[in-house]
Design a protein around this motif. Sequence first.
Motif, short mmCIF file in Angstrom:
data_model
loop_
_atom_site.label_atom_id
_atom_site.label_comp_id
_atom_site.label_asym_id
_atom_site.label_seq_id
_atom_site.Cartn_x
_atom_site.Cartn_y
_atom_site.Cartn_z
N GLU A 29 -30.45 19.35 -44.31
CA GLU A 29 -30.96 20.43 -45.17
C GLU A 29 -31.89 21.37 -44.41
O GLU A 29 -31.94 22.57 -44.68
N LEU A 30 -32.60 20.83 -43.41
CA LEU A 30 -33.51 21.65 -42.62
C LEU A 30 -32.78 22.47 -41.56
O LEU A 30 -33.00 23.68 -41.43
N ALA A 31 -31.90 21.80 -40.82
CA ALA A 31 -31.37 22.43 -39.61
C ALA A 31 -29.98 23.02 -39.76
O ALA A 31 -29.66 23.99 -39.07
N ASN A 32 -29.15 22.46 -40.63
CA ASN A 32 -27.78 22.96 -40.68
C ASN A 32 -27.68 24.43 -41.08
O ASN A 32 -26.81 25.14 -40.57
N GLY A 151 -17.64 22.35 -30.97
CA GLY A 151 -18.96 22.96 -31.05
C GLY A 151 -19.77 22.46 -32.23
O GLY A 151 -20.99 22.28 -32.12
N GLY A 152 -19.11 22.25 -33.36
CA GLY A 152 -19.83 21.70 -34.50
C GLY A 152 -20.37 20.31 -34.20
O GLY A 152 -21.50 19.98 -34.57
N ALA A 153 -19.58 19.49 -33.52
CA ALA A 153 -20.00 18.15 -33.17
C ALA A 153 -21.20 18.18 -32.22
O ALA A 153 -22.17 17.44 -32.40
N ALA A 154 -21.13 19.02 -31.18
CA ALA A 154 -22.21 19.09 -30.20
C ALA A 154 -23.50 19.61 -30.83
O ALA A 154 -24.59 19.08 -30.58
N ALA A 155 -23.38 20.67 -31.64
CA ALA A 155 -24.57 21.21 -32.30
C ALA A 155 -25.17 20.20 -33.27
O ALA A 155 -26.40 20.08 -33.37
N ALA A 156 -24.31 19.46 -33.98
CA ALA A 156 -24.81 18.45 -34.91
C ALA A 156 -25.56 17.35 -34.17
O ALA A 156 -26.61 16.89 -34.62
N LEU A 157 -25.05 16.93 -33.04
CA LEU A 157 -25.74 15.91 -32.24
C LEU A 157 -27.09 16.42 -31.77
O LEU A 157 -28.12 15.73 -31.91
N ALA A 158 -27.12 17.62 -31.19
CA ALA A 158 -28.35 18.15 -30.64
C ALA A 158 -29.41 18.34 -31.73
O ALA A 158 -30.61 18.13 -31.48
N ALA A 159 -28.98 18.71 -32.92
CA ALA A 159 -29.92 18.96 -34.02
C ALA A 159 -30.25 17.70 -34.81
O ALA A 159 -31.00 17.77 -35.78
N THR A 207 -6.75 15.16 -25.55
CA THR A 207 -7.12 13.80 -25.89
C THR A 207 -8.35 13.81 -26.79
O THR A 207 -9.19 14.70 -26.69
N ASN A 208 -8.43 12.84 -27.67
CA ASN A 208 -9.66 12.62 -28.41
C ASN A 208 -10.67 11.91 -27.52
O ASN A 208 -10.31 11.30 -26.51
N GLY A 209 -11.94 12.01 -27.89
CA GLY A 209 -12.96 11.37 -27.08
C GLY A 209 -14.30 11.35 -27.76
O GLY A 209 -14.50 11.92 -28.84
N PRO A 210 -15.28 10.68 -27.14
CA PRO A 210 -16.61 10.48 -27.75
C PRO A 210 -17.66 11.46 -27.25
O PRO A 210 -17.61 11.94 -26.11
N MET A 211 -18.65 11.70 -28.10
CA MET A 211 -19.82 12.49 -27.75
C MET A 211 -21.06 11.74 -28.25
O MET A 211 -21.00 11.01 -29.23
N GLY A 212 -22.18 11.95 -27.57
CA GLY A 212 -23.42 11.31 -27.99
C GLY A 212 -24.61 12.06 -27.42
O GLY A 212 -24.48 12.91 -26.53
N ARG A 213 -25.80 11.72 -27.92
CA ARG A 213 -26.99 12.30 -27.32
C ARG A 213 -27.29 11.64 -25.96
O ARG A 213 -27.92 12.24 -25.10
N VAL A 460 -34.33 24.80 -32.85
CA VAL A 460 -34.25 24.73 -34.31
C VAL A 460 -35.05 23.57 -34.87
O VAL A 460 -35.29 23.50 -36.08
N LEU A 461 -35.49 22.64 -34.00
CA LEU A 461 -36.31 21.52 -34.46
C LEU A 461 -37.76 21.66 -34.01
O LEU A 461 -38.56 20.76 -34.25
#
Length: 478
Positions: A29-32, A151-159, A207-213, A460-461
């Motif tokens: 609710e804050l960052a998205n 990009g949505g996945a990466a931004a969501a992780l970072a935020a 290919t599909n793959g993983p992302m993380g902080r 943003v945080l």
Amino acid sequence: MSAESQLAAMAGGTLSAAELLSETRRRYELANPLVNAIVTTDFAAAERSATESDRRRAAGEPPRQLEGLPVAVKDLEQTAGMRTTFGSALHADFVPTSDSLVVERLRAAGAVIYGKTNTPEFGTGSHTYNRVFGTTTNPYAPDRSAGGSSGGAAAALAAGLVSIADGSDMGGSLRTPAAFCNVVGLRPSAGRVPNWPSDNAWETLSTNGPMGRTVGDTALLLGALSAGSDRAPLGFPEPFDTRIGAHERRLRIGWSRTLDGLEIDPAVTEVLEAHGLPTLLELGHTVTDEEPELAAADTVFRVMRGIGYARNFGSLLAGKRELLGPELIANTEAGLQYSLDDYLDAREQRTRVYAGMARLFERIDVLAAPVTAVLPFPAAQHWPREINGVQQPDYLEWMRASWRITVTGFTAISVPCGLSAGGLPVGIQLIAPPRHEARILALAAQFERARPMWRETPRVLDHSTPDRPHREETEALR
């Protein structure tokens, strides 16, 4: 917190899955509204999943790999009962009745799915915008691109909107947004993370793959998504061992500044030379200058990708052209110009490119290189129009630092390396032969311990900065 730390807190009883989801919802609710990373939500279903995770722990049932971690799934993956648009106006209201294999595995591993992450139209391009949901922007600079197609996945992780994130990569769609958003993105070997459903079960460009902080979080998700499936003929039979080992010897690392003559923004090179190269040397590895022979990969990628687009979308150009984006149309039209001979020539040239890389790796263990040719660019642009004064003729050209590696079939990871003078993230790309994910994960974990850039707080945080200018910047892009 890393996802591994969140799991440890839940195992220790100091955090519940329901509490973690509630905290995640507050962060959403804050960052998205500032980054537009999560585009569809179902918190009611997620609350039921979190409650079930807490019940399992209370009952003493063995925790699953991702037990209780809040996630949002890339909007290219079908999620039963949750809207899946593929970033396309053609599917703006599509609600699948079944899950893709990636989503099946996330659920089976105990992940709490609460939404979908934004992606460009059918994953086309390394900038995340579409007609359905608008543009996803960068948590470190909300007027800049988050990359794409994950990009949505990466931004969501970072935020901090998700604990881990799935992505996919054809031309850099995991690695580019990871580099832009200061997170980790791994392109695994073809078959390591099986894909289903698919019109081409033998696909090796994507290919599909993983992302993380963190690197550890990325390995954790790789373990949950990997292992063979009868529905995917290229799948590796065994799940990936998520334990990240230590190198028993010094690695021989090749240092590539241009990946065979690419134009690279000096601001990117500056960060890699100031922080990436010294860190690898400080870790005790042997580093030598190397430039792989990759120029021939350009035609291979354009032909093979273009023919795929022609096959998948060519029939839409006549009747539904007005619903398609300009990049999708351009790539499909280009693909329609290629012949069977072009495809067969590209396939043979790809084999020669691979052979050249194999020869290079007779004298090195890992190749280190730029992930991207540029810093995160203004989000109002569709792609960088020039690099170092050299015009980029289309939206594919600037992405070659990633998709030249795609053609080789080698595995590659993007790891946060540093920030530019203007505070924009830069990633370093670590590359190894197929089936050697463990090697680059171990090196990436070493690098991360020496340079824990993932702890940098995105703008943003940063609560010392009022959020109204961020919100205005983001709204101007929609």
